[in-house]
Write an enzyme that holds these catalytic residues in place. Structure first.
Site, PDB file in Angstrom:
ATOM      1  N   LYS A   1      -6.529  -9.335  -5.452  1.00  0.00           N
ATOM      2  CA  LYS A   1      -6.167  -8.049  -6.043  1.00  0.00           C
ATOM      3  C   LYS A   1      -4.891  -8.278  -6.843  1.00  0.00           C
ATOM      4  O   LYS A   1      -3.831  -8.547  -6.274  1.00  0.00           O
ATOM      5  CB  LYS A   1      -5.933  -6.994  -4.954  1.00  0.00           C
TER       6      LYS A   1
ATOM      7  N   GLY B   1       0.965   4.917  -1.791  1.00  0.00           N
ATOM      8  CA  GLY B   1       1.567   5.454  -0.577  1.00  0.00           C
ATOM      9  C   GLY B   1       1.932   6.920  -0.634  1.00  0.00           C
ATOM     10  O   GLY B   1       2.539   7.450   0.304  1.00  0.00           O
TER      11      GLY B   1
ATOM     12  N   ALA C   1      -5.151   3.462  -4.274  1.00  0.00           N
ATOM     13  CA  ALA C   1      -3.803   4.044  -4.185  1.00  0.00           C
ATOM     14  C   ALA C   1      -3.785   5.559  -4.286  1.00  0.00           C
ATOM     15  O   ALA C   1      -4.397   6.150  -5.166  1.00  0.00           O
ATOM     16  CB  ALA C   1      -2.865   3.472  -5.239  1.00  0.00           C
ATOM     17  N   GLY C   2      -3.080   6.144  -3.363  1.00  0.00           N
ATOM     18  CA  GLY C   2      -2.764   7.567  -3.423  1.00  0.00           C
ATOM     19  C   GLY C   2      -3.747   8.492  -2.732  1.00  0.00           C
ATOM     20  O   GLY C   2      -3.453   9.674  -2.559  1.00  0.00           O
TER      21      GLY C   2
ATOM     22  N   ASN D   1      -5.147   2.727   2.369  1.00  0.00           N
ATOM     23  CA  ASN D   1      -4.239   2.092   3.329  1.00  0.00           C
ATOM     24  C   ASN D   1      -3.342   3.132   3.994  1.00  0.00           C
ATOM     25  O   ASN D   1      -3.499   3.482   5.165  1.00  0.00           O
ATOM     26  CB  ASN D   1      -3.422   1.001   2.632  1.00  0.00           C
ATOM     27  N   THR D   2      -2.401   3.671   3.224  1.00  0.00           N
ATOM     28  CA  THR D   2      -1.375   4.535   3.815  1.00  0.00           C
ATOM     29  C   THR D   2      -1.962   5.726   4.574  1.00  0.00           C
ATOM     30  O   THR D   2      -1.489   6.067   5.671  1.00  0.00           O
ATOM     31  CB  THR D   2      -0.432   5.035   2.702  1.00  0.00           C
TER      32      THR D   2
END
Lengths: 66, 254
Positions: free
Chosen positions: B96, B157, B183-184, B205-206
């Site tokens: 990535k 995040g 992301a996000g 992830n987050t």
């Protein structure tokens, strides 16, 4: 002698084979990758390369990341 | 079978999982199990001598595809070097690409990312670039050999959801290659939204790692991704500004 390990100046007693250096530093050799003066070493090269005065050595491993 | 194929690998589960920010690596096997994720991202970092650092790969099942990221890279050259180091770890050739020089919003540098994509794809990596959603930049990355493109939904995040919806939709509509929203995404409904739009997959992830119960949240995201994908395949009904009665407009009692 002076070396730079992971960006930090470090004193190291003598010229040392990379494999021995990795072991003596306490790194787990199965899970790290080594960069020697900007060049990525294969594991086979750990026995043919020595840590010498002014060398820059980076030892990295995988951590959690996104 | 509705499998996603990237780099010659069949991917059944379209939820990709990031492994950062978990309170303990001990959670990761259960989170992977609950999410069903087959593609798992990791980062590469210097390790201090003499520290009892854990081997995070020991927590990732062997059948997962490990996708290292190039986080920490500010230029294409740095990303290329991190990618080569990651491959030297012997965990495959997926990467990535993440090139970021903006520390406030962590927005990627598309130009540097294109350069890194060109070099790494030529070296045989399966390249998935994290990018600002931009159709032209995505086309350049794919021309350079990217296996997919990964536009951000909102800043890394931030858990703010699909703020880039319009631009991501254009990419999905115009590109033949997989578009993976990375992301996000903060809620399972964000992931479902991306999948309903036709995203090939999402990377989360987050939102999972910082949930009160990450294992339960991983399962929730997995269901949302499946639901969103099914809805996309089923074809969403059209919208209208005015009401359209669902019941017959004949045979009224009154």
């Amino acid at each position: 002698m002076r070396i730079v390990l992971n960006g930090k100046e470090t004193c190291w007693p003598e010229e040392t084979e990379m494999l021995t250096f990795i072991r003596n530093c306490g790194f787990n050799q199965e899970r790290v990758v080594v960069q020697h003066n900007g060049r990525i070493l294969t594991r086979e090269e750990w026995t043919g390369v020595s840590v010498q005065e002014d060398d820059r050595i980076d030892v990295l491993q995988f951590v959690g990341g996104g | 079978m509705d499998n996603l194929v990237i780099g010659g690998r069949q991917i059944v589960n379209r939820l990709f999982l990031g492994t950062g920010k978990f309170s303990s690596y001990d959670l990761i096997p259960d989170v992977i199990g609950s999410s069903g994720a087959q593609v798992v991202t990791v980062a590469l970092r210097r390790v201090d001598p003499g520290t009892a650092s854990e081997n995070m790969l020991a927590y990732v099942p062997d059948n997962c595809i490990v996708m290292p990221n190039t986080s920490g890279a500010r230029t294409a050259d740095e990303a290329i070097q991190i990618a080569r180091l990651a491959r030297a770890m012997g965990c495959g050739n997926w990467i990535k690409i993440e090139v970021i020089s903006d520390n406030k919003y962590l927005l990627p540098d598309n130009e540097e990312t294109i350069c890194a994509t060109r070099t790494l794809a030529a070296e045989g990596f399966v390249v998935l670039p994290y990018m600002n959603p931009d159709l032209t930049a995505a086309r350049k990355m794919l021309d350079c050999g990217a296996a997919a493109v990964m536009p951000l939904g909102s800043p890394i995040g931030s858990n703010r959801g699909l703020k880039t919806r319009e631009l991501v939709q254009i990419m999905i509509d115009e590109l033949a290659a997989p578009v993976i929203v990375d992301a996000g995404l903060g809620k399972p409904s964000d992931a479902a939204e991306a999948m309903e739009m036709g995203a090939a997959a999402v990377l989360v992830n987050t939102a999972i790692a910082t949930a009160e119960d990450p294992v339960l949240m991983a399962g929730a995201f997995s269901l949302a991704v499946k639901a969103g994908r099914m809805a996309y395949l089923a074809g969403l009904g059209g919208e209208s500004a005015l009401a359209r009665a669902s019941s017959p407009l004949t045979g009224f009692l009154f």
